[in-house]
Write an enzyme that holds these catalytic residues in place. Structure first.
Site, PDB file in Angstrom:
ATOM      1  N   ALA A 158     102.076 -19.712 -22.870  1.00 15.98           N
ATOM      2  CA  ALA A 158     101.926 -20.872 -21.995  1.00 15.98           C
ATOM      3  C   ALA A 158     100.838 -21.769 -22.588  1.00 15.98           C
ATOM      4  CB  ALA A 158     101.521 -20.429 -20.598  1.00 15.98           C
ATOM      5  N   LYS A 159     101.141 -23.042 -22.686  1.00 12.85           N
ATOM      6  CA  LYS A 159     100.114 -23.981 -23.174  1.00 12.85           C
ATOM      7  C   LYS A 159      99.320 -24.433 -21.952  1.00 12.85           C
ATOM      8  CE  LYS A 159      99.691 -28.029 -26.184  1.00 12.85           C
ATOM      9  NZ  LYS A 159      98.645 -27.556 -27.077  1.00 12.85           N
TER      10      LYS A 159
END
Ligand SMILES: Cc1ncc(COP(=O)(O)O)c(C=O)c1O
Length: 320
Positions: A158-159
């Site tokens: 996940a960014k």
């Protein structure tokens, strides 16, 4: 790079002036890092402006939001259209694009769920992230004393804005000691990535890059470079890599939307190869820039053309 402070920002469906793109201090994201974002680019190609792999970036944004249980009212197609609208509203033929989905204003309980899910999109002109000279001469880096996050702590796929607290520690340590960047190891001691870029090691004309299990963001540039390297006939191995590969590499380079393809000329004051951009890095860098600038046919379908209206009078006035 300081912002010019001009231009337009997309906020929950409305295009507002840069100066009016504000959120409340009590927004959950400010206190607890409850945001996910993207960094994409629109390039000025020889055939006009074009987004580079925008669909892949927007898919990763939606994936990141899903991991954090944030459902925005627009789906991937709707968010992509919002990016197009924002880029057009700013009239920039080439720009960096920053969509952000975050938890807004409701309560400051650690539980994010009661807080609304909001979205903003900023765009601005952003040239070479580590400086234009770095693209040719390379950068000096150190191995960070900070590790990337352990599995099952902060999801690396996940960014998330929260992950960048760790990136900030890696970057500050590096720059305060005179390096351009840090390379972090994972908690097992294997090579992971830079503070905001993926890593490639070259030895005997074979490319190596840490796998997604080494706590790396699955970079879209990383994926593009693997494809372009194959096109050029290089073997690429995604595998766990020991730290000492850095010291015996023929060549090293960073890749990412911001850094594009940037050579590394030393690690921990040990020169990489002959201390200059090597032949493999040069070939990869050329293949990348030829692609994003439209000098070669878009054989992988990575470019989406976009018509950018002529610069708005107010933006032109501000740049004078
Ligand atoms: C931690 C980290 N790793 C890798 C990358 C490279 O990813 P991409 O090529 O998708 O920009 C980025 C850039 O966003 C990043 O922040």
């Amino acid at each position: 790079m300081a912002f010019s402070g001009t231009g337009k920002v997309w906020m929950n469906g409305k295009i507002v002036d840069w100066a009016d793109a504000t959120i409340h201090l009590a927004s959950h994201v400010i206190h607890y890092g409850s945001g996910v974002f993207e960094g994409a680019r629109c390039y000025k190609t020889r055939n006009g402006s074009a987004f580079f792999r925008l669909d892949d970036h927007m898919r990763r944004l939606v994936d990141s939001a899903r991991i954090y249980r944030m459902e925005y009212r627009l789906d991937q197609a709707g968010l992509t259209q919002a990016v197009v609208d924002t880029v057009k509203a700013n009239g920039l033929p080439a720009c960096y694009i920053r969509p952000l989905i975050y938890r807004g204003y409701e309560t400051l309980s650690v539980n994010p769920l009661p807080c609304p899910v909001e979205c903003t999109i900023m765009v601005w002109e952003w040239g070479a992230y580590l400086g234009a000279e770095a693209l040719e001469k390379g950068v000096d880096v150190r191995v960070s004393s900070w590790n990337r996050s352990a599995p099952n702590t902060f999801p690396a796929m996940a960014k998330s804005t929260a992950n960048y607290a760790n990136s900030g520690l890696i970057k500050m340590e590096a720059v305060l000691e005179g390096y351009s960047e840090g390379i972090a190891l994972d908690t097992g001691g294997h090579l992971s990535e830079g503070s905001g870029q993926n890593l490639f090691v070259v030895r005997d004309e074979v490319l190596y890059t840490p796998p997604s299990a080494a706590s790396v963001l699955p970079g879209i540039t990383r994926n593009s470079i693997i494809t372009l390297a194959h096109d050029l006939g290089f073997a690429v191995r995604e595998m766990e890599l020991p730290r000492e590969m850095l010291y015996i590499a023929d060549e090293l380079f960073f890749v990412g939307t911001a850094v594009e393809v940037t050579p590394i000329r030393s690690v921990d004051k040990i020169q990489v190869g002959d201390g200059r951009r090597g032949p493999v890095t040069t070939a990869i860098q050329k293949a990348f820039f030829d692609y994003v600038k439209g000098n070669v046919p878009d054989r992988h379908g990575w470019l989406t053309p976009v018509d950018i209206p002529a610069t708005k009078p107010e933006a032109a006035a501000a740049s004078r």
